[in-house]
Design a protein around this motif. Structure first.
Motif, PDB file in Angstrom:
ATOM      1  N   SER A  45     -32.890  27.562   1.720  1.00 49.86           N
ATOM      2  CA  SER A  45     -32.558  26.497   2.671  1.00 49.86           C
ATOM      3  C   SER A  45     -33.777  26.286   3.556  1.00 49.86           C
ATOM      4  N   PRO A  88     -20.511  17.822   5.300  1.00 44.52           N
ATOM      5  CA  PRO A  88     -21.138  18.314   4.071  1.00 44.52           C
ATOM      6  C   PRO A  88     -22.316  19.257   4.302  1.00 44.52           C
ATOM      7  N   GLU A  89     -23.114  19.010   5.346  1.00 43.64           N
ATOM      8  CA  GLU A  89     -24.275  19.853   5.623  1.00 43.64           C
ATOM      9  C   GLU A  89     -23.846  21.303   5.864  1.00 43.64           C
ATOM     10  N   GLU A  92     -22.106  22.937   2.570  1.00 42.35           N
ATOM     11  CA  GLU A  92     -23.067  23.361   1.556  1.00 42.35           C
ATOM     12  C   GLU A  92     -23.733  24.677   1.939  1.00 42.35           C
ATOM     13  N   ARG A  95     -21.315  27.430   1.390  1.00 49.07           N
ATOM     14  CA  ARG A  95     -21.210  27.714  -0.044  1.00 49.07           C
ATOM     15  C   ARG A  95     -22.316  28.661  -0.479  1.00 49.07           C
ATOM     16  N   LYS A  96     -23.547  28.384  -0.051  1.00 55.89           N
ATOM     17  CA  LYS A  96     -24.678  29.250  -0.398  1.00 55.89           C
ATOM     18  C   LYS A  96     -24.474  30.656   0.148  1.00 55.89           C
TER      19      LYS A  96
END
Length: 275
Positions: A45, A88-89, A92, A95-96
């Protein structure tokens, strides 16, 4: 260590530097190279490249707020996470993080802490409910099966961050980051990788620093984490104070339990720097 030792391991590198030619970028690239070569799946990221928003605001929630007139970021993001309504930011990045076995934070130390963009990642991604709760924190934390490591550069030489240096003991500086954020969320915290003032040393010394990091990162997933006092040692009914039996155990010892839990004794040396 063979690649089979790390089979299916996933690593997240949260990287915060503006310059892709920086020392921090070189350290990040080495971590990606070495871990990938061992069979790990590595995600990065790159916060500046992503233009990651640093401020935690109501914009992080998709849809209506429960109480817009008395906005509470923690409560609203907890509800949004439960309902799948985080932006969404954040979704995501969560999720990572959920998939990662090891998280490496790569950054230059700013004002004795992380850069604002990385603090924003911490504030926004480690939401209440997802990353911690009253019941799930410290040694009982959500991420107790994950490892995390701070890897950073300083602008001051090592002597300045010593117990008699002008900046004070680096162990004290690291306590809020490693205990108050990482261990609080349950992470097994690996000893930090500190690159002391690379801007003020020779190119040869910088190369040596990076090669030492290469060797270390090769075995990072096998390292023993730093020691933190378990949650069970503290009495919840008495404000999470250390239980008498554990205080008695420490009575004759020269040093306290930890930098932040020192019991009025000398601070334990290297408590936040060596496993």
């Amino acid at each position: 260590m063979s690649s089979s030792d790390l089979e299916a391991k996933k690593v997240l590198i949260v990287y915060a530097h503006q310059n892709p030619k920086s020392f921090n970028a070189a350290a990040k690239d080495i971590a990606v190279e070495v871990l990938t070569a061992q069979g790990c799946t590595v995600e990065v990221s790159d916060l500046y490249a992503m233009k990651f928003k640093a401020s935690a605001t109501a914009e992080d929630i998709v849809g209506e707020l429960k109480d817009a007139d008395n906005f509470s970021y923690a409560d609203e993001t907890k509800r949004a996470w439960e309902a799948g309504n985080l932006c969404p930011e954040i979704t995501e990045e969560q999720r990572k993080l959920t998939e990662a076995d090891l998280v490496i934070f790569q950054f230059p130390m700013y004002w004795f802490t992380v850069p604002a963009i990385l603090k924003g990642w911490i504030d926004r991604v480690l939401t209440l409910g997802y990353a911690f709760s009253y019941e799930k924190r410290y040694s009982k934390g959500v991420f107790k099966n994950k490892k995390a490591m701070l890897s950073f550069t300083t602008g001051s030489q090592e002597s300045m961050f010593s117990d008699n240096g002008i900046n004070g003991d680096m162990n004290v500086t690291l306590w809020p980051l490693q205990n108050g954020i990482l261990h609080y969320c349950g992470f097994q915290v690996l000893a930090p990788q500190i690159f002391w003032a690379p801007s003020y040393v020779s190119p040869e010394m910088r190369n040596t620093m990076l090669e030492d990091f290469r060797i270390r990162i090769y075995g990072a997933l096998k390292e023993e984490p730093l020691a933190f006092t378990p949650l069970d040692y503290f009495d919840q009914e008495k404000g999470f104070r250390l239980k008498p039996e554990f205080s008695e155990e420490q009575a004759a010892k020269e040093y306290g339990l930890a930098v932040g839990i020192h019991l009025g004794k000398k601070l334990p040396p290297y408590n936040q720097m060596k496993g």
